[in-house]
Design a protein around this motif. Structure first.
Motif, PDB file in Angstrom:
ATOM      1  N   ASP A  10       0.847  -1.189   0.000  1.00 52.18           N
ATOM      2  CA  ASP A  10       0.000   0.000   0.000  1.00 52.18           C
ATOM      3  C   ASP A  10       0.885   1.244   0.000  1.00 52.18           C
ATOM      4  O   ASP A  10       1.839   1.340   0.772  1.00 52.18           O
ATOM      5  N   ARG A  11       0.576   2.202  -0.875  1.00 55.17           N
ATOM      6  CA  ARG A  11       1.382   3.422  -0.956  1.00 55.17           C
ATOM      7  C   ARG A  11       1.358   4.214   0.347  1.00 55.17           C
ATOM      8  O   ARG A  11       2.250   5.009   0.613  1.00 55.17           O
ATOM      9  N   ASN A  12       0.307   4.022   1.171  1.00 51.94           N
ATOM     10  CA  ASN A  12       0.199   4.754   2.428  1.00 51.94           C
ATOM     11  C   ASN A  12       0.954   4.087   3.571  1.00 51.94           C
ATOM     12  O   ASN A  12       1.067   4.659   4.657  1.00 51.94           O
ATOM     13  N   GLN A  13       1.452   2.878   3.343  1.00 51.82           N
ATOM     14  CA  GLN A  13       2.198   2.189   4.400  1.00 51.82           C
ATOM     15  C   GLN A  13       3.585   2.806   4.575  1.00 51.82           C
ATOM     16  O   GLN A  13       4.213   3.233   3.611  1.00 51.82           O
ATOM     17  N   VAL A  14       4.044   2.840   5.828  1.00 53.03           N
ATOM     18  CA  VAL A  14       5.396   3.302   6.127  1.00 53.03           C
ATOM     19  C   VAL A  14       6.355   2.177   5.793  1.00 53.03           C
ATOM     20  O   VAL A  14       6.202   1.047   6.276  1.00 53.03           O
ATOM     21  N   LYS A  15       7.347   2.463   4.951  1.00 52.61           N
ATOM     22  CA  LYS A  15       8.302   1.447   4.501  1.00 52.61           C
ATOM     23  C   LYS A  15       9.504   1.416   5.454  1.00 52.61           C
ATOM     24  O   LYS A  15      10.240   2.389   5.577  1.00 52.61           O
ATOM     25  N   VAL A  16       9.673   0.273   6.126  1.00 48.27           N
ATOM     26  CA  VAL A  16      10.686   0.107   7.167  1.00 48.27           C
ATOM     27  C   VAL A  16      11.866  -0.695   6.637  1.00 48.27           C
ATOM     28  O   VAL A  16      11.696  -1.805   6.123  1.00 48.27           O
ATOM     29  N   ALA A  17      13.066  -0.146   6.764  1.00 47.92           N
ATOM     30  CA  ALA A  17      14.303  -0.843   6.404  1.00 47.92           C
ATOM     31  C   ALA A  17      14.961  -1.332   7.699  1.00 47.92           C
ATOM     32  O   ALA A  17      15.104  -0.563   8.646  1.00 47.92           O
ATOM     33  N   ILE A  18      15.340  -2.600   7.729  1.00 51.18           N
ATOM     34  CA  ILE A  18      15.840  -3.240   8.956  1.00 51.18           C
ATOM     35  C   ILE A  18      17.252  -3.760   8.735  1.00 51.18           C
ATOM     36  O   ILE A  18      17.534  -4.389   7.714  1.00 51.18           O
ATOM     37  N   THR A  19      18.142  -3.527   9.708  1.00 49.35           N
ATOM     38  CA  THR A  19      19.474  -4.129   9.628  1.00 49.35           C
ATOM     39  C   THR A  19      19.509  -5.390  10.472  1.00 49.35           C
ATOM     40  O   THR A  19      18.942  -5.442  11.552  1.00 49.35           O
ATOM     41  N   GLY A  20      20.180  -6.402   9.956  1.00 48.06           N
ATOM     42  CA  GLY A  20      20.375  -7.633  10.719  1.00 48.06           C
ATOM     43  C   GLY A  20      19.347  -8.692  10.394  1.00 48.06           C
ATOM     44  O   GLY A  20      18.251  -8.408   9.925  1.00 48.06           O
TER      45      GLY A  20
ATOM     46  N   ARG B 245      25.289 -11.658   5.757  1.00 49.07           N
ATOM     47  CA  ARG B 245      25.357 -13.108   5.575  1.00 49.07           C
ATOM     48  C   ARG B 245      25.019 -13.475   4.139  1.00 49.07           C
ATOM     49  O   ARG B 245      24.426 -12.674   3.408  1.00 49.07           O
ATOM     50  N   LYS B 246      25.371 -14.679   3.744  1.00 53.73           N
ATOM     51  CA  LYS B 246      24.963 -15.168   2.434  1.00 53.73           C
ATOM     52  C   LYS B 246      23.450 -15.269   2.436  1.00 53.73           C
ATOM     53  O   LYS B 246      22.862 -15.874   3.340  1.00 53.73           O
TER      54      LYS B 246
ATOM     55  N   VAL C 272      12.934 -15.291   7.037  1.00 52.17           N
ATOM     56  CA  VAL C 272      12.414 -14.070   6.408  1.00 52.17           C
ATOM     57  C   VAL C 272      12.272 -14.302   4.902  1.00 52.17           C
ATOM     58  O   VAL C 272      12.916 -15.184   4.342  1.00 52.17           O
ATOM     59  N   VAL C 273      11.434 -13.497   4.280  1.00 51.02           N
ATOM     60  CA  VAL C 273      11.238 -13.579   2.834  1.00 51.02           C
ATOM     61  C   VAL C 273      12.533 -13.171   2.136  1.00 51.02           C
ATOM     62  O   VAL C 273      13.076 -12.095   2.406  1.00 51.02           O
ATOM     63  N   LYS C 274      13.046 -14.019   1.266  1.00 60.80           N
ATOM     64  CA  LYS C 274      14.333 -13.769   0.614  1.00 60.80           C
ATOM     65  C   LYS C 274      14.349 -12.461  -0.179  1.00 60.80           C
ATOM     66  O   LYS C 274      15.373 -11.800  -0.285  1.00 60.80           O
ATOM     67  N   GLU C 275      13.189 -12.067  -0.742  1.00 59.87           N
ATOM     68  CA  GLU C 275      13.129 -10.845  -1.551  1.00 59.87           C
ATOM     69  C   GLU C 275      13.413  -9.589  -0.726  1.00 59.87           C
ATOM     70  O   GLU C 275      13.765  -8.551  -1.273  1.00 59.87           O
ATOM     71  N   TYR C 276      13.253  -9.675   0.590  1.00 53.56           N
ATOM     72  CA  TYR C 276      13.551  -8.530   1.449  1.00 53.56           C
ATOM     73  C   TYR C 276      15.055  -8.296   1.574  1.00 53.56           C
ATOM     74  O   TYR C 276      15.507  -7.183   1.825  1.00 53.56           O
ATOM     75  N   LEU C 277      15.833  -9.359   1.425  1.00 55.03           N
ATOM     76  CA  LEU C 277      17.258  -9.318   1.761  1.00 55.03           C
ATOM     77  C   LEU C 277      18.099  -8.622   0.701  1.00 55.03           C
ATOM     78  O   LEU C 277      17.867  -8.768  -0.494  1.00 55.03           O
ATOM     79  N   THR C 278      19.098  -7.875   1.179  1.00 57.50           N
ATOM     80  CA  THR C 278      20.036  -7.211   0.270  1.00 57.50           C
ATOM     81  C   THR C 278      21.376  -7.026   0.965  1.00 57.50           C
ATOM     82  O   THR C 278      21.450  -6.943   2.197  1.00 57.50           O
ATOM     83  N   HIS C 279      22.427  -6.971   0.143  1.00 51.01           N
ATOM     84  CA  HIS C 279      23.754  -6.604   0.630  1.00 51.01           C
ATOM     85  C   HIS C 279      24.068  -5.149   0.293  1.00 51.01           C
ATOM     86  O   HIS C 279      25.089  -4.616   0.735  1.00 51.01           O
ATOM     87  N   SER C 280      23.216  -4.521  -0.478  1.00 53.61           N
ATOM     88  CA  SER C 280      23.472  -3.172  -0.982  1.00 53.61           C
ATOM     89  C   SER C 280      22.887  -2.107  -0.059  1.00 53.61           C
ATOM     90  O   SER C 280      21.679  -2.063   0.158  1.00 53.61           O
ATOM     91  N   ILE C 281      23.746  -1.238   0.464  1.00 49.29           N
ATOM     92  CA  ILE C 281      23.273  -0.139   1.306  1.00 49.29           C
ATOM     93  C   ILE C 281      22.404   0.812   0.500  1.00 49.29           C
ATOM     94  O   ILE C 281      21.436   1.382   1.019  1.00 49.29           O
TER      95      ILE C 281
ATOM     96  N   SER D 255      21.310  -4.699  14.377  1.00 52.97           N
ATOM     97  CA  SER D 255      22.336  -5.687  14.018  1.00 52.97           C
ATOM     98  C   SER D 255      23.127  -6.156  15.230  1.00 52.97           C
ATOM     99  O   SER D 255      23.717  -7.231  15.204  1.00 52.97           O
ATOM    100  N   GLY D 256      23.170  -5.331  16.282  1.00 56.38           N
ATOM    101  CA  GLY D 256      23.979  -5.670  17.447  1.00 56.38           C
ATOM    102  C   GLY D 256      25.461  -5.425  17.236  1.00 56.38           C
ATOM    103  O   GLY D 256      26.279  -5.748  18.098  1.00 56.38           O
ATOM    104  N   ASP D 257      25.830  -4.809  16.130  1.00 61.85           N
ATOM    105  CA  ASP D 257      27.228  -4.559  15.780  1.00 61.85           C
ATOM    106  C   ASP D 257      27.472  -3.054  15.764  1.00 61.85           C
ATOM    107  O   ASP D 257      26.829  -2.329  15.015  1.00 61.85           O
TER     108      ASP D 257
END
Length: 203
Positions: A2-12, A39-40, A47-56, A70-72
């Motif tokens: 939904d375009r009205n949803q807040v899009k949350v980016a998560i580390t870890g 991680r690979k 988690v859904v694989k499509e969410y995952l990225t290595h790119s900042i 991330s705890g790091d």
């Protein structure tokens, strides 16, 4: 999405990030944007694989808010600096980061600690107590377990079982983590300590 949803980016991709992802997926007002992992991707479960990225860049592009869990300290600081440089608000669940680089980062943009973690929950309780006319005397942080001298074998078992680094699971067990959290609470709420090393279970 939904375009009205807040899009949350998560580390870890640890248990905190996985739990947060599940909560966001169940919310009508929020949507998982991306999850930044080191991680690979094929090794990440829960988690859904499509969410995952290595790119900042992909992680931040199009996000409305960033949650750093991330705890790091080093990795988290780098991610937050990038997010704040793009004027994105950041929520952390990373006490270690807050007591090391947090003071500097807080001058770079909007940075706050999540209420769901112990320091944030204590801050919320303190605010509620003051609103009722009370003055908090103690900010207690109680863990269900403490082993000040865990064995390597014990920590390796729990590290593998929970998908956490050996250093991280040891800090949860031997009291290091709770002392870091309480340092953040003391710094944030203007508290002192009862005794050096904090009080704990009698030896």
């Amino acid at each position: 999405m939904d375009r009205n949803q807040v899009k949350v980016a998560i580390t870890g991709t640890g248990f905190i990030a996985r739990g947060l992802t599940a909560a966001i997926e169940a919310s009508p007002d929020l949507a998982v944007h991306k999850i930044l992992t080191r991680r690979k991707i094929e090794d990440v479960s829960g988690v859904v694989k499509e969410y995952l990225t290595h790119s900042i860049h992909a992680f931040l592009e199009g996000a409305d808010i960033v949650v750093e869990c991330s705890g790091d300290v080093h990795h988290g600081t780098e991610v937050i600096l990038e997010a704040l440089s793009k004027s994105l608000p950041v929520i952390t669940m990373n006490s270690e980061l807050q007591v090391t680089t947090g003071s500097y980062l807080s001058q770079c943009g909007y940075l706050t600690e999540a209420e769901g973690d112990q320091p944030g929950s204590l801050a919320a309780l303190a605010e509620n107590a003051r609103a009722m006319g009370f003055s908090p005397l103690v900010y207690g942080n109680i863990k269900g377990f403490l082993n000040e001298n865990p064995t390597l074998e014990e920590m390796q078992y729990w590290s593998q079982k929970n998908g956490l680094s050996l250093e991280m699971v040891t800090s949860f067990t031997d009291g290091t983590k709770v002392q870091i959290e309480q340092a953040l609470v003391a710094n944030g709420l203007g508290a002192d300590i009862a005794v050096r090393g904090l009080k704990g279970s009698p030896s």
